[in-house]
Design a protein around this motif. Structure first.
Motif, mmCIF file in Angstrom:
data_model
loop_
_atom_site.group_PDB
_atom_site.id
_atom_site.type_symbol
_atom_site.label_atom_id
_atom_site.label_comp_id
_atom_site.label_asym_id
_atom_site.label_seq_id
_atom_site.Cartn_x
_atom_site.Cartn_y
_atom_site.Cartn_z
ATOM 1 N N UNK A 47 36.702 -82.166 55.244
ATOM 2 C CA UNK A 47 36.747 -80.873 55.001
ATOM 3 C C UNK A 47 37.739 -80.507 53.555
ATOM 4 N N UNK A 48 36.850 -80.772 52.638
ATOM 5 C CA UNK A 48 37.589 -80.469 51.266
ATOM 6 C C UNK A 48 37.082 -78.983 50.942
ATOM 7 N N UNK A 49 37.711 -78.265 50.020
ATOM 8 C CA UNK A 49 37.186 -77.079 49.553
ATOM 9 C C UNK A 49 36.148 -77.125 48.392
ATOM 10 N N UNK A 50 35.253 -76.577 48.530
ATOM 11 C CA UNK A 50 34.335 -76.809 47.404
ATOM 12 C C UNK A 50 34.490 -75.797 46.247
ATOM 13 N N UNK A 51 34.103 -75.919 45.013
ATOM 14 C CA UNK A 51 34.525 -74.917 44.246
ATOM 15 C C UNK A 51 34.338 -73.359 44.470
ATOM 16 N N UNK A 52 32.954 -73.181 45.143
ATOM 17 C CA UNK A 52 32.546 -71.770 45.322
ATOM 18 C C UNK A 52 33.797 -71.153 46.313
ATOM 19 N N UNK A 54 36.745 -72.147 46.766
ATOM 20 C CA UNK A 54 37.989 -71.776 46.003
ATOM 21 C C UNK A 54 37.840 -70.687 45.136
ATOM 22 N N UNK A 55 36.818 -70.488 44.337
ATOM 23 C CA UNK A 55 36.620 -69.282 43.735
ATOM 24 C C UNK A 55 36.789 -67.941 44.458
ATOM 25 N N UNK A 56 36.087 -68.083 45.666
ATOM 26 C CA UNK A 56 36.182 -66.927 46.643
ATOM 27 C C UNK A 56 37.571 -66.664 46.998
ATOM 28 N N UNK A 57 38.198 -67.454 47.345
ATOM 29 C CA UNK A 57 39.616 -67.539 47.882
ATOM 30 C C UNK A 57 40.450 -66.826 46.820
ATOM 31 N N UNK A 58 40.340 -67.195 45.445
ATOM 32 C CA UNK A 58 41.206 -66.854 44.442
ATOM 33 C C UNK A 58 40.731 -65.355 44.210
ATOM 34 N N UNK A 59 39.396 -65.014 44.134
ATOM 35 C CA UNK A 59 38.997 -63.616 44.022
ATOM 36 C C UNK A 59 39.748 -62.629 45.125
ATOM 37 N N UNK A 60 39.840 -63.149 46.425
ATOM 38 C CA UNK A 60 40.225 -62.274 47.510
ATOM 39 C C UNK A 60 41.857 -62.126 47.104
#
Length: 87
Positions: A47-52, A54-60
């Motif tokens: 369960x690694x965080x993918x780059x997509x 991570x970007x979504x989390x950062x945007x939120x």
């Protein structure tokens, strides 16, 4: 023989029994363990965080910090409904 009802309390056998019980309970608390199953360990590894994501989390995070984040109550209600009716 004289019986004194105010005898020495330290020789009370019931008090010794209570102390033993308390010591046993303390030892049991120290024996608490946690076990993680092999399946859970595999899930953690995979369960690694993918780059997509991570970007979504950062945007939120940015939207929340700026105060622009809007909760869509209809979507939230639908997700709750789907979750509770699914099982």
């Amino acid at each position: 023989m004289k019986i004194n009802r105010y005898g020495n309390i330290s020789n009370n056998p019931y008090k010794h029994q209570l102390n033993k019980t308390a010591e046993t309970q303390q030892q049991q608390v120290k024996q608490d363990k946690i076990q993680i199953s092999k399946e859970a360990l595999e899930m953690q590894k995979n369960h690694g965080t993918s780059t997509d994501r991570a970007e979504k989390i950062e945007h939120l995070k940015n939207e929340i910090q700026s105060g622009n984040y809007q909760v869509d109550s209809g979507k939230v209600a639908k997700k709750f409904f789907d979750f509770w009716t699914k099982s």
